[in-house]
Design a protein around this motif. Structure first.
Motif, PDB file in Angstrom:
ATOM      1  N   ALA A 119      -8.070  10.111  -7.045  1.00  0.00           N
ATOM      2  CA  ALA A 119      -8.878  10.225  -5.836  1.00  0.00           C
ATOM      3  C   ALA A 119      -8.298   9.400  -4.690  1.00  0.00           C
ATOM      4  CB  ALA A 119     -10.310   9.792  -6.131  1.00  0.00           C
ATOM      5  N   GLY A 120      -7.363   8.508  -5.008  1.00  0.00           N
ATOM      6  CA  GLY A 120      -6.790   7.666  -3.954  1.00  0.00           C
ATOM      7  C   GLY A 120      -5.472   8.215  -3.441  1.00  0.00           C
ATOM      8  N   PHE A 121      -5.188   9.508  -3.749  1.00  0.00           N
ATOM      9  CA  PHE A 121      -3.912  10.098  -3.305  1.00  0.00           C
ATOM     10  C   PHE A 121      -3.808  10.065  -1.785  1.00  0.00           C
ATOM     11  CE2 PHE A 121      -6.953  13.383  -2.822  1.00  0.00           C
ATOM     12  CZ  PHE A 121      -6.505  14.172  -1.786  1.00  0.00           C
ATOM     13  N   SER A 155      11.525   3.590  -4.081  1.00  0.00           N
ATOM     14  CA  SER A 155      10.688   4.635  -3.471  1.00  0.00           C
ATOM     15  C   SER A 155       9.310   4.629  -4.150  1.00  0.00           C
ATOM     16  CB  SER A 155      11.298   6.016  -3.674  1.00  0.00           C
ATOM     17  OG  SER A 155      12.676   5.981  -3.484  1.00  0.00           O
ATOM     18  N   THR A 156       8.419   5.485  -3.654  1.00  0.00           N
ATOM     19  CA  THR A 156       7.076   5.592  -4.249  1.00  0.00           C
ATOM     20  C   THR A 156       7.202   5.920  -5.736  1.00  0.00           C
ATOM     21  OG1 THR A 156       6.355   6.524  -2.177  1.00  0.00           O
ATOM     22  CG2 THR A 156       4.860   6.802  -4.038  1.00  0.00           C
ATOM     23  N   GLY A 157       6.470   5.180  -6.550  1.00  0.00           N
ATOM     24  CA  GLY A 157       6.492   5.441  -7.992  1.00  0.00           C
ATOM     25  C   GLY A 157       7.588   4.685  -8.729  1.00  0.00           C
ATOM     26  N   GLY A 176       9.649  17.596  -6.504  1.00  0.00           N
ATOM     27  CA  GLY A 176       8.890  16.409  -6.094  1.00  0.00           C
ATOM     28  C   GLY A 176       9.682  15.150  -6.400  1.00  0.00           C
ATOM     29  N   ILE A 177       9.064  13.983  -6.154  1.00  0.00           N
ATOM     30  CA  ILE A 177       9.766  12.711  -6.397  1.00  0.00           C
ATOM     31  C   ILE A 177      10.161  12.593  -7.858  1.00  0.00           C
ATOM     32  CG2 ILE A 177       9.664  10.215  -5.982  1.00  0.00           C
ATOM     33  CD1 ILE A 177       7.036  10.581  -4.578  1.00  0.00           C
ATOM     34  N   SER A 178       9.237  13.026  -8.755  1.00  0.00           N
ATOM     35  CA  SER A 178       9.544  12.851 -10.177  1.00  0.00           C
ATOM     36  C   SER A 178      10.713  13.739 -10.585  1.00  0.00           C
ATOM     37  CB  SER A 178       8.324  13.146 -11.028  1.00  0.00           C
ATOM     38  OG  SER A 178       7.870  14.434 -10.743  1.00  0.00           O
ATOM     39  N   ARG A 215       0.852  -1.199   0.000  1.00  0.00           N
ATOM     40  CA  ARG A 215       0.000   0.000   0.000  1.00  0.00           C
ATOM     41  C   ARG A 215       0.888   1.250   0.000  1.00  0.00           C
ATOM     42  NH1 ARG A 215      -5.211   1.371   2.026  1.00  0.00           N
ATOM     43  NH2 ARG A 215      -5.735  -0.827   2.093  1.00  0.00           N
ATOM     44  N   GLY A 216       0.590   2.162  -0.850  1.00  0.00           N
ATOM     45  CA  GLY A 216       1.358   3.413  -0.888  1.00  0.00           C
ATOM     46  C   GLY A 216       2.598   3.349  -1.772  1.00  0.00           C
ATOM     47  N   SER A 217       2.852   2.199  -2.412  1.00  0.00           N
ATOM     48  CA  SER A 217       4.075   2.088  -3.225  1.00  0.00           C
ATOM     49  C   SER A 217       3.886   2.701  -4.607  1.00  0.00           C
ATOM     50  CB  SER A 217       4.501   0.618  -3.348  1.00  0.00           C
ATOM     51  OG  SER A 217       3.444  -0.138  -3.895  1.00  0.00           O
ATOM     52  N   GLY A 218       2.631   2.999  -4.980  1.00  0.00           N
ATOM     53  CA  GLY A 218       2.398   3.661  -6.268  1.00  0.00           C
ATOM     54  C   GLY A 218       1.690   2.789  -7.300  1.00  0.00           C
ATOM     55  N   LYS A 219       1.088   1.682  -6.867  1.00  0.00           N
ATOM     56  CA  LYS A 219       0.418   0.770  -7.816  1.00  0.00           C
ATOM     57  C   LYS A 219      -0.732   1.457  -8.561  1.00  0.00           C
ATOM     58  CE  LYS A 219      -1.013  -1.976  -4.687  1.00  0.00           C
ATOM     59  NZ  LYS A 219      -0.472  -1.232  -3.555  1.00  0.00           N
ATOM     60  N   SER A 220      -1.614   2.112  -7.793  1.00  0.00           N
ATOM     61  CA  SER A 220      -2.785   2.703  -8.450  1.00  0.00           C
ATOM     62  C   SER A 220      -2.355   3.826  -9.379  1.00  0.00           C
ATOM     63  CB  SER A 220      -3.766   3.246  -7.411  1.00  0.00           C
ATOM     64  OG  SER A 220      -4.224   2.200  -6.608  1.00  0.00           O
ATOM     65  N   ASN A 221      -1.268   4.521  -9.018  1.00  0.00           N
ATOM     66  CA  ASN A 221      -0.749   5.555  -9.909  1.00  0.00           C
ATOM     67  C   ASN A 221      -0.272   4.904 -11.210  1.00  0.00           C
ATOM     68  OD1 ASN A 221       0.353   8.462 -10.237  1.00  0.00           O
ATOM     69  ND2 ASN A 221       2.061   7.135 -10.786  1.00  0.00           N
ATOM     70  N   TYR A 240      11.042   4.490 -13.131  1.00  0.00           N
ATOM     71  CA  TYR A 240      10.197   5.406 -12.372  1.00  0.00           C
ATOM     72  C   TYR A 240       8.989   5.705 -13.256  1.00  0.00           C
ATOM     73  CZ  TYR A 240       8.268   9.661 -10.516  1.00  0.00           C
ATOM     74  OH  TYR A 240       7.382  10.591 -10.046  1.00  0.00           O
ATOM     75  N   VAL A 241       7.795   5.448 -12.737  1.00  0.00           N
ATOM     76  CA  VAL A 241       6.575   5.675 -13.513  1.00  0.00           C
ATOM     77  C   VAL A 241       6.148   7.130 -13.320  1.00  0.00           C
ATOM     78  CG1 VAL A 241       4.165   4.997 -13.792  1.00  0.00           C
ATOM     79  CG2 VAL A 241       5.879   3.279 -13.183  1.00  0.00           C
ATOM     80  N   ARG A 242       5.761   7.762 -14.418  1.00  0.00           N
ATOM     81  CA  ARG A 242       5.364   9.176 -14.303  1.00  0.00           C
ATOM     82  C   ARG A 242       4.115   9.303 -13.425  1.00  0.00           C
ATOM     83  NH1 ARG A 242       0.747  10.337 -16.952  1.00  0.00           N
ATOM     84  NH2 ARG A 242       0.204   9.124 -18.808  1.00  0.00           N
ATOM     85  N   GLU A 243       3.857  10.537 -12.988  1.00  0.00           N
ATOM     86  CA  GLU A 243       2.681  10.766 -12.165  1.00  0.00           C
ATOM     87  C   GLU A 243       1.426  10.833 -13.045  1.00  0.00           C
ATOM     88  OE1 GLU A 243       2.164  13.677  -8.450  1.00  0.00           O
ATOM     89  OE2 GLU A 243       3.983  13.999  -9.603  1.00  0.00           O
ATOM     90  N   ARG A 244       0.278  10.433 -12.482  1.00  0.00           N
ATOM     91  CA  ARG A 244      -0.979  10.523 -13.227  1.00  0.00           C
ATOM     92  C   ARG A 244      -1.271  11.961 -13.602  1.00  0.00           C
ATOM     93  NH1 ARG A 244      -6.120   7.375 -10.719  1.00  0.00           N
ATOM     94  NH2 ARG A 244      -7.245   8.947 -11.889  1.00  0.00           N
TER      95      ARG A 244
HETATM   96  N1  LIG Z   1       5.162   8.026  -9.739  1.00  0.00           N
HETATM   97  C1  LIG Z   1       4.743   8.817  -8.736  1.00  0.00           C
HETATM   98  N2  LIG Z   1       5.207  10.077  -8.627  1.00  0.00           N
HETATM   99  C2  LIG Z   1       4.781  10.873  -7.638  1.00  0.00           C
HETATM  100  N3  LIG Z   1       3.877  10.506  -6.680  1.00  0.00           N
HETATM  101  C3  LIG Z   1       3.387   9.266  -6.737  1.00  0.00           C
HETATM  102  C4  LIG Z   1       3.797   8.350  -7.765  1.00  0.00           C
HETATM  103  N4  LIG Z   1       3.158   7.175  -7.567  1.00  0.00           N
HETATM  104  C5  LIG Z   1       2.375   7.362  -6.485  1.00  0.00           C
HETATM  105  N5  LIG Z   1       2.504   8.596  -5.984  1.00  0.00           N
HETATM  106  C6  LIG Z   1       1.786   9.131  -4.813  1.00  0.00           C
HETATM  107  O1  LIG Z   1       1.993   8.251  -3.719  1.00  0.00           O
HETATM  108  C7  LIG Z   1       0.773   8.009  -3.044  1.00  0.00           C
HETATM  109  C8  LIG Z   1       0.449   6.519  -3.063  1.00  0.00           C
HETATM  110  O2  LIG Z   1       0.268   6.105  -4.395  1.00  0.00           O
HETATM  111  P1  LIG Z   1      -0.824   5.048  -4.843  1.00  0.00           P
HETATM  112  O3  LIG Z   1      -0.682   4.856  -6.312  1.00  0.00           O
HETATM  113  O4  LIG Z   1      -2.185   5.409  -4.350  1.00  0.00           O
HETATM  114  O5  LIG Z   1      -0.291   3.759  -4.053  1.00  0.00           O
HETATM  115  P2  LIG Z   1      -0.905   2.302  -3.897  1.00  0.00           P
HETATM  116  O6  LIG Z   1      -1.969   2.123  -4.929  1.00  0.00           O
HETATM  117  O7  LIG Z   1       0.246   1.376  -4.104  1.00  0.00           O
HETATM  118  O8  LIG Z   1      -1.442   2.228  -2.510  1.00  0.00           O
HETATM  119  C9  LIG Z   1      -0.287   8.869  -3.722  1.00  0.00           C
HETATM  120  O9  LIG Z   1      -0.428  10.074  -3.021  1.00  0.00           O
HETATM  121  C10 LIG Z   1       0.283   9.107  -5.091  1.00  0.00           C
HETATM  122  O10 LIG Z   1      -0.178  10.309  -5.665  1.00  0.00           O
END
Ligand SMILES: Nc1ncnc2c1ncn2[C@@H]1O[C@H](COP(=O)(O)OP(=O)(O)O)[C@@H](O)[C@H]1O
Ligand SMILES: [Mg+2]
Length: 517
Positions: free
Chosen positions: A251-253, A226-228, A495-497, A29-35, A242-246
């Motif tokens: 809505a799941g941020f 790291s996240t993303g 930011g992370i990106s 959870r929080g690793s960036g899957k949904s993104n 590194y996957v780009r940001e949506r």
């Molecule tokens: N590639 C990315 N770049 C910047 N922020 C990201 C990236 N991927 C995820 N995030 C941020 O990290 C948080 C968790 O991401 P999310 O995709 O919801 O994780 P998961 O689905 O794994 O729980 C969110 O606030 C999201 O916007």
């Protein structure tokens, strides 16, 4: 040349690569899957690729910020509330009229979810059998529907889509935070995987089985993500990316102190909404014709199931050798790649002398072959057609950042060529660690030279790190930590990106500095 998918600047993917695929996106959870899933959906929508997203937490309605998507089910962003009695009609509208659908299940009880999905997915499966055009189904929290070791009707249906959908043009994107709980057959059939960070031992074991690295290496690389960030795996192709940001509203941020306003959303055409309303109202007052049509559809689906059983039994019979099997012609290697390999080896006399030179675009090289270079003799370095590490990002970094990268590059350029070559190789082949023997072979210098004159300057700067493993000294890139520390003063603007982009620029600069005399 196909239609490019802009998922990560570290990755060259085309729309064609995804048709009929089973894609798995895993991580805690929080690793960036949904993104990551959201980015893939954005790319598919941009190309008008028809799809359905099974959304458990109501995270995907934000796609409507840019794309015309129909959001049905029960939840926050739903534009038309429906239950399983309309599932078939929605599937039909989606597949026949090419309307992308988000099925928001967040407001359903567990048995309502199951009932809806069963109706919806079997309708999609049957339609795909008739229409046979590309379609993809994304499923969040897939472990809930395709659990390992448990048999349910819904699981059988999803596994069928994932494992045998290809022939019908059906692809699946399964997303899960519990890698070890997802059905093994589905995971092992996934042709494309995005492996985000995991920490639990059971999940790490699943990753170890999927990745070509040693267990300890896998653990080290995966826990450092790291996240993303994730490891992209497709056959022999294994690359940390590194996957780009949506682009659209997520809505799941993870909530922060900033106030987030839900953006304006696009609507699908009124005719579609009316068609669903009509279907909703029509329920309950079935005419004789409706009843007969339903009976016919039932018989058709029974007949289809029988066909599938026959196909499966034929498959078994074929394996047992009862039926003659036509063996397809083997496909031959890509001629373009071979000629590139030859050109590359001619350009680098190191190959002729039995040693490989330090790779010029090392990360790109790793994209093709991520295996640690244990036996360097005669290895030919096949360059990819594009170099993902070149500092050619269209997004410009702030001037202050560029100046700082140049200052670092200048400092590095003053160091000895031996040290720069070591740095270039290790940083270019991140994230794996290399022994002095391996570095010596790949940088074309004697092992004793490195032992006597280790790259202390870069260890002190923090660009490299080293440690003893099984009695041998190993070096690995420390660039990620270095960038986070060095460019910290520029935060919180970065930011992370941005940090990732800086890391790629710096990495490319350092790799090139290893080639200058
Ligand atoms: N590639 C990315 N770049 C910047 N922020 C990201 C990236 N991927 C995820 N995030 C941020 O990290 C948080 C968790 O991401 P999310 O995709 O919801 O994780 P998961 O689905 O794994 O729980 C969110 O606030 C999201 O916007
Ligand atoms: Mg998520």
């Amino acid at each position: 040349m196909g239609i490019p998918l802009s998922i990560s600047s570290d990755l060259d993917l085309e729309l064609e690569d995804i048709i009929g695929q089973c894609v798995a996106i895993l991580g805690i959870r929080g690793s960036g899957k949904s993104n990551t899933a959201g980015v893939i959906f954005e790319e598919l929508l941009r190309s008008n690729y028809p799809l359905s997203i099974i959304d458990i937490d109501g995270e995907y309605f934000g796609l409507k910020e840019k794309y015309e998507v129909l959001v049905v089910g029960r939840g926050e962003g739903v534009e038309i509330e429906v239950d399983e009695t309309c599932a078939e009609e929605i599937a039909q509208i989606s597949m026949e009229k090419n309307v992308p659908v988000v099925v928001d299940l967040s407001g359903f009880l567990s048995d309502e979810r199951t009932a809806f999905l069963q109706e919806y997915l079997s309708a999609l499966w049957n339609l795909a059998g008739k229409l046979r055009h590309p379609y993809i189904i994304g499923i969040e929290e897939a472990h809930e529907f395709i659990p390992q070791g448990v048999k349910t009707e819904l699981k059988e249906l999803i596994a069928r889509v994932a494992l045998r959908g290809r022939k019908r043009g059906l692809g699946a994107i399964v997303i899960s935070q519990r890698s070890a709980k997802v059905d093994k057959d589905v995971l092992s059939q996934a042709g494309m995987l995005f492996l985000h960070r995991v920490v639990h031992e059971v999940d790490m074991r699943v990753y170890s089985e999927l990745l070509p690295w040693r267990k300890a290496e896998t653990k080290e690389i995966i826990t450092a993500l790291s996240t993303g960030e994730c490891v992209y795996l497709n056959g022999d192709n294994v690359i940390p990316i590194y996957v780009r940001e949506r682009e659209t509203f997520h809505a799941g941020f993870t909530p922060s102190l900033e106030v987030v306003v839900t953006p304006e959303l696009k609507q699908v055409s009124q005719a579609i909404i009316e068609a669903i309303e009509h279907a909703k109202q029509g329920k309950g007052k079935k005419t004789r014709i409706d009843q007969l049509e339903e009976a016919l559809a039932h018989l058709e689906s029974e007949a289809m199931k029988k066909d599938e059983t026959i196909a499966r039994l034929e498959g078994i019979a074929r394996t047992l050798g009862y039926i003659k099997v036509e063996v397809p012609q083997p496909s031959y290697p890509d001629v373009q790649n071979i000629s590139k390999a030859i050109v590359h080896s001619v350009e680098h006399p190191g190959v002729a002398s039995g040693r490989s030179p330090a790779p010029s675009r090392a990360v790109g090289t790793m994209a093709k072959k991520m295996v640690p270079p244990a036996a360097p003799v005669g290895v030919i370095d096949i360059e990819p057609s594009t170099a993902p590490t070149e500092p050619d990002d269209p997004i410009v970094l702030p001037d202050a950042v560029i100046r700082h990268i140049e200052r670092i590059a200048k400092r590095v350029s003053r160091k000895s060529i031996l040290h720069r070559r070591i740095l270039s190789f290790v940083v270019g082949h991140a994230p794996l660690a290399y022994s002095v023997d391996q570095i010596a072979a790949w940088t074309n210098c004697a092992r004793g030279v490195i032992d006597n004159d280790p790259p202390r300057d870069f260890l002190e700067m923090g660009l490299l790190a080293r440690e003893r493993r099984s009695g041998k000294m190993h070096y690995h890139s420390n660039l990620k930590e270095y960038v986070a520390r060095e460019f910290g003063p520029f935060q919180p603007d970065l930011g992370i990106s941005d940090l990732h982009r800086i890391m790629r620029h710096l990495q490319a600069r350092l790799v090139l500095l290893g080639e200058e005399q």
